[in-house]
Scaffold this motif. Structure first.
Motif, PDB file in Angstrom:
ATOM      1  N   THR A 549       0.811  -1.221   0.000  1.00  0.00           N
ATOM      2  CA  THR A 549       0.000   0.000   0.000  1.00  0.00           C
ATOM      3  C   THR A 549       0.841   1.265   0.000  1.00  0.00           C
ATOM      4  OG1 THR A 549      -0.113  -0.088   2.417  1.00  0.00           O
ATOM      5  CG2 THR A 549      -1.924  -1.117   1.185  1.00  0.00           C
ATOM      6  N   ASN A 550       2.079   1.215   0.506  1.00  0.00           N
ATOM      7  CA  ASN A 550       2.873   2.432   0.588  1.00  0.00           C
ATOM      8  C   ASN A 550       4.330   2.108   0.357  1.00  0.00           C
ATOM      9  OD1 ASN A 550       4.007   1.622   3.249  1.00  0.00           O
ATOM     10  ND2 ASN A 550       1.905   1.968   3.955  1.00  0.00           N
ATOM     11  N   ARG A 750       2.236  -2.179  -8.000  1.00  0.00           N
ATOM     12  CA  ARG A 750       1.063  -1.310  -7.926  1.00  0.00           C
ATOM     13  C   ARG A 750       0.488  -1.313  -6.499  1.00  0.00           C
ATOM     14  NH1 ARG A 750      -4.646  -2.040 -11.248  1.00  0.00           N
ATOM     15  NH2 ARG A 750      -5.763  -0.325 -10.223  1.00  0.00           N
ATOM     16  N   ALA A 751       0.295  -0.129  -5.961  1.00  0.00           N
ATOM     17  CA  ALA A 751      -0.245   0.005  -4.612  1.00  0.00           C
ATOM     18  C   ALA A 751      -1.671  -0.516  -4.552  1.00  0.00           C
ATOM     19  CB  ALA A 751      -0.184   1.461  -4.152  1.00  0.00           C
ATOM     20  N   ASP A 780       0.493   3.933  -8.794  1.00  0.00           N
ATOM     21  CA  ASP A 780      -0.889   4.107  -8.360  1.00  0.00           C
ATOM     22  C   ASP A 780      -0.977   4.265  -6.837  1.00  0.00           C
ATOM     23  OD1 ASP A 780      -3.598   4.391  -8.620  1.00  0.00           O
ATOM     24  OD2 ASP A 780      -4.020   2.243  -8.622  1.00  0.00           O
ATOM     25  N   ALA A 781      -0.063   5.036  -6.255  1.00  0.00           N
ATOM     26  CA  ALA A 781      -0.035   5.225  -4.807  1.00  0.00           C
ATOM     27  C   ALA A 781      -0.878   6.425  -4.413  1.00  0.00           C
ATOM     28  CB  ALA A 781       1.400   5.421  -4.322  1.00  0.00           C
ATOM     29  N   ARG A 782      -1.659   6.260  -3.322  1.00  0.00           N
ATOM     30  CA  ARG A 782      -2.410   7.385  -2.782  1.00  0.00           C
ATOM     31  C   ARG A 782      -1.472   8.284  -1.990  1.00  0.00           C
ATOM     32  NH1 ARG A 782      -7.947   4.445  -0.555  1.00  0.00           N
ATOM     33  NH2 ARG A 782      -8.530   3.439  -2.531  1.00  0.00           N
ATOM     34  N   LEU A 786       2.771   7.735  -0.121  1.00  0.00           N
ATOM     35  CA  LEU A 786       3.949   8.445  -0.628  1.00  0.00           C
ATOM     36  C   LEU A 786       4.941   8.732   0.469  1.00  0.00           C
ATOM     37  CD1 LEU A 786       2.056  10.959  -2.911  1.00  0.00           C
ATOM     38  CD2 LEU A 786       3.042   8.751  -3.543  1.00  0.00           C
ATOM     39  N   TYR A 787       5.046   7.825   1.454  1.00  0.00           N
ATOM     40  CA  TYR A 787       5.901   8.064   2.605  1.00  0.00           C
ATOM     41  C   TYR A 787       7.349   8.241   2.171  1.00  0.00           C
ATOM     42  CZ  TYR A 787       8.562   7.027   6.798  1.00  0.00           C
ATOM     43  OH  TYR A 787       9.459   7.057   7.836  1.00  0.00           O
TER      44      TYR A 787
END
Length: 824
Positions: A549-550, A750-751, A780-782, A786-787
């Protein structure tokens, strides 16, 4: 931060230059990837916030529903102090029972508890509180008992027991008419108030009370006629009698019910009924003792009257009464012997009376007297052993009577007590036989002495002897009669001051709040349950979370360096991947890809000609989209770029540019066309592409064909960068063959789509195949993913299968759209 990332990247490349990754990197990666990921947990918790709120609301709503549909229960209680007295104390015999007083005090409280919970108290409660009929009013949800406030009263005569404990429905259709329903009646019928209603096994008469008003009409009521078993069960289920303090002899009486007034009245009535029962018990024992004293007085009075008549007759016949002085000494001796003989005679009579009382075979539960209560002169025995045995017999009889109050003859407890009584009786009988034998021997000796003295008095006048003989029983009966009179007067005085042997320390309390359910506790449980389920949901989603996810998760689970992150950006929905950086050069997606282009400079800075391959684990992770847009960004920097679509099984590059796929890589490798014939141009002057061409049956063999290397060599002469869109390496091996030829192989993740297990494939490629320059891109990261990369614009892109693209001027979503997004 960029400098640190570049340094780490170069260090990784140097360590991997020997053909295998550094053991330090591997161990550090394994140690870190096995730890607890706070970032993922926070992400899961943030996405679960709407569900947590919903679960908390559900828990609170459940508590409200429970309180709404649950009858409250009230409790009323009182405290009594028991002060049990012994009847023997009123007769002057209390000292003989001193050793058993402590035991009786301990057992007494348990006996009083059983008395309060006995049918004796229950029967009086039913008669005084009219608990045989319960009246109810049917509400919207729950029914309420109309204790003391019923608008109607029911008188009944039940012949069929099936009418007990069943529901009778009452509906007043007018002030003087009502409908009565019962499960035995098929249809309700209308009756008049005060008219007997024959139901075929039961007759009822319904009359109005002072609580009847106009609001009663057309309201639903019902009543239940309870039998004795149902009422007794009701008392057993709700009445509680407990010993509070054994040393202070205090007990607590409490009753629970859904009607607070009913619970209060029942506890008050129990106190009153218990008072009457104790007074009745004390009065019954007193009457038995007074009856015994009256019988003994009557017998002694008759004997005394006969002795008086005999003395009077002797005085009239002899016409004399004085004793001669010559026989004074002998007379005194005879009198002393006679006193001793009389004492022995009294003792003999007393022993005989005791023997007669102890010979009784049965003891009933209603008896309240024993040997000591029945024989007032028991202390005259002057035999401590016999007195102690009689005291033990009395205790055994009292224990038997206490057990008989709550048990039948067939119970083990009664049989054991009767055995103890018989054992005590045998001990008393043995002592009595021995005492009787001794007394008789003493009387025989006195008789012998008396005969000797009488022989000496033969010369004395017979009349004097007769007078003395008549005087002795008169004195004896007179003394006994006076003693019994004194005892009767003393006990009458004690009886006149009889009071209940308990005190009400705390009268029945009127409940102010229900004992259950407690609203605060129920709401607290509902709230805690909602929170617990919410936390459980977060924990479950965290442990079931198996997708990347990140950027933090990508870094923790992969040893390959991360080139950059491409954010999500939703605007128009496209069916296929397209080139969008030329239309939105200042968008966040263009900036992120420019950053990736800059990072690529560090990985192949020494080469002017570069071959870049882009692959992924499975289809749908966005490698085609990244390929065409990264190529577009590189081409915009005045570098000539060509894109080769080597995913010959599922070509998409031609779709991204809206071109045909009639010829391409497959036809070049089979030498049907030259690469110049297959080149297609795009809207960017320095960007060209070659489509995959018709799908061949053997793509892997074509890639191994030397013609492929020749084509790459010729393309390097005309282009600065060759971008290859390879097949997914998780499905086929074509991508690995191409990655071996690439200067910089790039792996797309892909996230919220790629599984964490896919990252193991990246590590395997680095370790097994020696792809030391392999790098990854998070696609495709929210904004939350984007950490560490600073692309927190909240903008991104979408691609393929319904994904779309937005300009930077994306309108702000409504709260409902954002909430729905959280649940999706």
């Amino acid at each position: 931060m960029a400098n640190n990332e570049n340094a780490e990247l170069e260090e990784l490349i140097r360590n991997a230059g020997n053909g295998a990754p550094s053991p330090v990197i591997e161990s550090g990666f394994e140690e870190e990837s096995s730890g607890f990921d706070v970032t993922t947990l926070l992400m899961v918790a943030r996405r679960s916030v709407p569900w947590i709120i919903l679960l908390i609301l559900l828990g609170v709503t459940s508590s409200w529903m429970f309180l709404r549909y649950t009858k409250p229960t009230y409790k009323s209680s009182s405290t009594l102090k028991i002060d049990e007295k012994q009847e023997a104390g009123a007769l002057g015999l209390g000292q003989t029972l001193g050793g058993a007083e402590g035991l009786q005090t301990v057992n007494n409280l348990s006996g009083e508890v059983e008395l309060i919970k006995s049918n004796l108290i229950y029967r009086q409660l039913k008669d005084s509180l009219n608990l045989d009929v319960n009246y109810y009013s049917q509400g919207t949800v729950l029914e309420a008992e109309l204790y003391g406030t019923s608008p109607f009263h029911v008188e009944y005569d039940v012949q069929d027991s099936r009418f007990y404990n069943t529901r009778f429905g009452v509906l007043f259709t007018g002030p003087e008419t009502f409908q009565l329903t019962h499960e035995k009646n098929e249809e309700p019928r209308e009756y008049r108030v005060g008219t007997p209603v024959d139901l075929g096994g039961a007759k009822v008469v319904i009359t109005k009370t002072r609580h009847f008003d106009e609001d009663v009409v057309n309201n639903n009521y019902h009543f239940v006629i309870n039998d004795d078993a149902a009422i007794n069960q009701y008392f057993d289920d709700n009445l509680s009698v407990e010993i509070v303090n054994p040393e202070a002899s205090t007990i607590s009486i409490s009753f629970t019910d859904h009607n607070l007034r009913k619970a209060h009245d029942i506890v008050n009535r129990i106190d009153t009924v218990y008072l009457l029962a104790k007074l009745s018990k004390n009065t019954q024992g007193q009457q038995q003792i007074m009856q015994y004293l009256d019988q003994q007085l009557e017998l002694t009075r008759d004997s005394l009257q006969r002795a008086e008549i005999a003395l009077q007759s002797f005085a009239k016949r002899a016409k004399m009464y004085d004793v001669r002085g010559g026989v004074a000494t002998i007379t005194q001796q005879l009198e002393g012997q006679e006193k001793e003989r009389q004492a022995l005679q009294r003792r003999l009579e007393l022993l005989t009376s005791v023997a007669r009382l102890t010979s009784r075979e049965q003891i009933s539960r209603d008896e309240n007297t024993g040997v000591e209560q029945s024989v007032p002169g028991l202390a005259l025995l002057e035999d401590p052993v016999l007195t102690q045995q009689i005291a033990e017999l009395n205790l055994a009889q009292q224990d038997l009577r206490r057990v008989l109050r709550s048990n039948t003859e067939a119970t083990e407890a009664v049989q054991q007590r009767r055995a103890a009584v018989e054992y005590a009786k045998r001990n008393v009988r043995e002592s009595l036989e021995q005492s009787l034998r001794v007394v008789r021997e003493q009387l025989g000796a006195l008789n012998q002495q008396r005969d000797k003295l009488n022989s000496e008095l033969q010369v004395l006048p017979q009349r004097e002897t007769e007078r003395a003989r008549l005087q002795r029983p008169f004195d004896l009966y007179e003394k006994s009669y006076l003693m019994l009179m004194d005892k009767r007067v003393e006990y009458s005085i004690a009886k006149a001051g009889t009071t209940p042997d308990f005190q009400i320390l705390s009268p029945a309390s009127m409940p102010s709040a229900p004992i259950s359910p407690v609203r605060l506790i129920v709401y607290a449980i509902g709230l805690a349950g909602g929170i617990f389920m919410g936390l459980g949901l977060v924990a479950t989603r965290y442990f079931m979370h198996n997708s990347v996810t990140n950027i933090r998760e990508l870094e923790r689970n992969s040893i390959a360096p991360v080139l950059g992150v491409i954010p999500t950006y939703d605007k128009e929905k496209l069916l296929v991947s397209r080139l969008v950086v030329d239309k939105n050069p200042k968008s966040a997606i263009s900036e992120s890809i420019r950053s990736i282009r800059t990072n690529l400079e560090f990985m192949a800075s020494s080469k002017k000609k570069r071959l870049i391959s882009i692959t992924s684990t499975i289809s749908g992770e966005g490698k085609t989209f990244v390929t065409v847009n990264l190529a577009g960004i590189i081409a915009s920097s005045d570098q000539r770029v060509v894109i080769l679509d080597l995913d010959m099984r599922k070509p998409k590059v031609n779709l991204a540019f809206g071109a045909e796929n009639v010829k391409g890589i497959s036809t070049i490798l089979i030498e049907r066309h030259t690469w110049q014939e297959c080149i297609q141009h795009t809207s960017i002057p320095t960007l060209d592409f070659i489509s995959a061409g018709p799908t061949p049956p053997n793509p892997s063999e074509l890639i191994l064909n030397p013609k492929f290397d020749e084509m790459l060599s010729e393309l390097h002469q005309h282009y600065d960068v060759i971008m290859i869109d390879t097949p997914p390496v998780g499905l086929v091996t074509d991508g690995i063959l191409i990655m071996r030829k690439a200067d910089v192989p790039i792996y797309i993740v892909r996230a919220d789509y790629s599984k964490k297990a896919f990252l193991k494939n990246i590590n395997k490629l680095v370790r097994t195949n020696g792809f030391t320059r392999l790098a990854t891109i998070l696609n495709d990261a929210r904004s939350s993913g984007l950490y560490g990369y600073g692309y927190g614009y909240g903008y991104g892109y979408g691609y393929g299968y319904g994904q779309g693209y937005y300009e930077d001027t994306q309108p702000r979503r409504s709260w409902w759209q954002r909430l729905r997004k959280q649940f999706s």
